[in-house]
Design a protein around this motif. Structure first.
Motif, PDB file in Angstrom:
ATOM      1  N   ASN A  78       0.815  -1.218   0.000  1.00  0.00           N
ATOM      2  CA  ASN A  78       0.000   0.000   0.000  1.00  0.00           C
ATOM      3  C   ASN A  78       0.849   1.270   0.000  1.00  0.00           C
ATOM      4  OD1 ASN A  78      -2.217  -1.705   0.084  1.00  0.00           O
ATOM      5  ND2 ASN A  78      -2.324  -1.667   2.321  1.00  0.00           N
ATOM      6  N   THR A  79       1.683   1.441   1.007  1.00  0.00           N
ATOM      7  CA  THR A  79       2.489   2.660   1.120  1.00  0.00           C
ATOM      8  C   THR A  79       3.863   2.323   1.682  1.00  0.00           C
ATOM      9  OG1 THR A  79       1.707   3.149   3.366  1.00  0.00           O
ATOM     10  CG2 THR A  79       0.480   4.126   1.529  1.00  0.00           C
ATOM     11  N   LYS A  81       7.341   4.565   3.512  1.00  0.00           N
ATOM     12  CA  LYS A  81       7.734   5.852   4.073  1.00  0.00           C
ATOM     13  C   LYS A  81       9.160   5.753   4.595  1.00  0.00           C
ATOM     14  CE  LYS A  81       6.396   9.379   7.456  1.00  0.00           C
ATOM     15  NZ  LYS A  81       5.435   9.751   8.528  1.00  0.00           N
ATOM     16  N   ASP A  94       7.018   9.789  -0.599  1.00  0.00           N
ATOM     17  CA  ASP A  94       6.670   8.417  -0.276  1.00  0.00           C
ATOM     18  C   ASP A  94       5.892   7.772  -1.421  1.00  0.00           C
ATOM     19  OD1 ASP A  94       7.832   8.569   2.276  1.00  0.00           O
ATOM     20  OD2 ASP A  94       6.028   9.523   3.087  1.00  0.00           O
ATOM     21  N   HIS A  96       2.925   5.139  -2.961  1.00  0.00           N
ATOM     22  CA  HIS A  96       1.567   4.688  -2.638  1.00  0.00           C
ATOM     23  C   HIS A  96       1.093   3.715  -3.715  1.00  0.00           C
ATOM     24  CE1 HIS A  96       1.107   7.797   0.492  1.00  0.00           C
ATOM     25  NE2 HIS A  96       1.741   8.597  -0.360  1.00  0.00           N
ATOM     26  N   ASN A  97       0.302   2.710  -3.253  1.00  0.00           N
ATOM     27  CA  ASN A  97      -0.331   1.751  -4.170  1.00  0.00           C
ATOM     28  C   ASN A  97       0.679   1.145  -5.143  1.00  0.00           C
ATOM     29  OD1 ASN A  97      -2.865   2.378  -3.002  1.00  0.00           O
ATOM     30  ND2 ASN A  97      -3.052   4.169  -4.362  1.00  0.00           N
TER      31      ASN A  97
END
Length: 285
Positions: A78-79, A81, A94, A96-97
């Protein structure tokens, strides 16, 4: 919704079909380029996320010949960081997906970082987090980033030829440096070559180089001169320059040619009586 997915998975497993159990990746590896930063450097961190699961059942290792053996574990990402420190700044946003990675598959993400101009020597730890699965499970890892301000060093080597200066060029760093060039400077002299290009230097590697020193124009070098040398190089994609290395150069002493002096003295002594005899002959005439 979760209950429905769980029931579908159970039905697929019981029927012997190939089902997907969603799980988090277990292998996270990282590398930094350049391997060791200098203050002010930019670098790239490559983080590999690998799904280490191959063929597992619901919570246990599969056994060949069973329905669970055909159950594969897949991982949605998903993410991610990456958190910097006071001395290491993260320049990339960052992710995402990132999608789904299946068993034995992997994906590599890249972060650009920058060491501050006053970054201290040592290992700086960056926090990395990846979230995945439908339950939003998070995994944390520590990404080490090394910083070392050491630059290419120059020292005087023994001069084996008159009119030359020899230098030892060393790379004291843990990582290689590129495009190493030694640049000389001094007043009233000309260096050959004008710059000495070494290129890539591995850790702890030493080169011995030589510059020929010639006076400019009709000048004569009678007194010692101050020569200055600097090393210009790249650590990764960032240019650096070492502190100036200064050394004293004494020009070779030119000894007078004694044979010519003796010959000139003898010639003068022979000319004196010859001139006297010639004068007497003229007087008699």
């Amino acid at each position: 919704m979760r209950l429905l997915l769980w029931m579908i998975s159970l039905l697929l497993i019981s029927s012997g079909a190939c089902a997907y159990i969603y799980h988090m990746p277990v292998n996270i590896r990282s590398s930094v380029d350049p391997a060791v930063l200098m203050p002010g450097d930019d670098a790239i961190i490559a983080i590999e996320l690998e799904n280490g699961a191959a063929a597992y059942g619901a919570g246990g290792e599969s056994v060949a010949g069973t329905a669970a053996h055909s159950t594969l574990i897949s991982t949605p990402l998903n993410t991610t960081k990456l958190t910097g420190t006071d001395m290491i700044e993260v320049l990339t946003e960052d992710y995402h997906n990132l999608g789904m990675i299946g068993p034995t598959d992997s994906i590599t993400i890249y972060y650009k970082i920058r060491a501050s101009g006053n970054a201290t020597r040592g290992t700086h730890l960056l926090d990395f987090e990846v979230q995945g699965g439908y339950d939003g499970i998070a995994i944390h890892r520590t990404i080490p980033v090394k910083v070392d301000p050491a630059a290419v060093t120059l020292t005087r080597a023994e001069d084996t030829t008159m009119g030359t200066v020899n230098l030892n060029v060393a790379n004291p760093r843990e990582n290689k440096v590129n495009a190493v060039t030694i640049i000389p400077s001094a007043r009233g002299v000309r260096f050959s070559p004008e710059e000495y290009y070494i290129g890539t230097m591995d850790p702890d590697e030493v080169f011995t180089i030589s510059f020929k020193v010639n006076p400019v124009g009709q000048m004569e070098l009678n007194a010692p001169l101050n020569l200055s040398f600097v090393a210009r190089f790249k650590n990764g994609e960032t240019w650096h320059e070492s502190e100036a290395y200064e050394t004293l150069y004494s020009p070779p002493r030119v000894e007078p040619r004694r044979n010519n002096l003796v010959f000139a003295g003898v010639a003068v002594l022979l000319l004196i009586p010859a001139a006297y005899l010639y004068r007497r002959k003229r007087l008699k005439v």
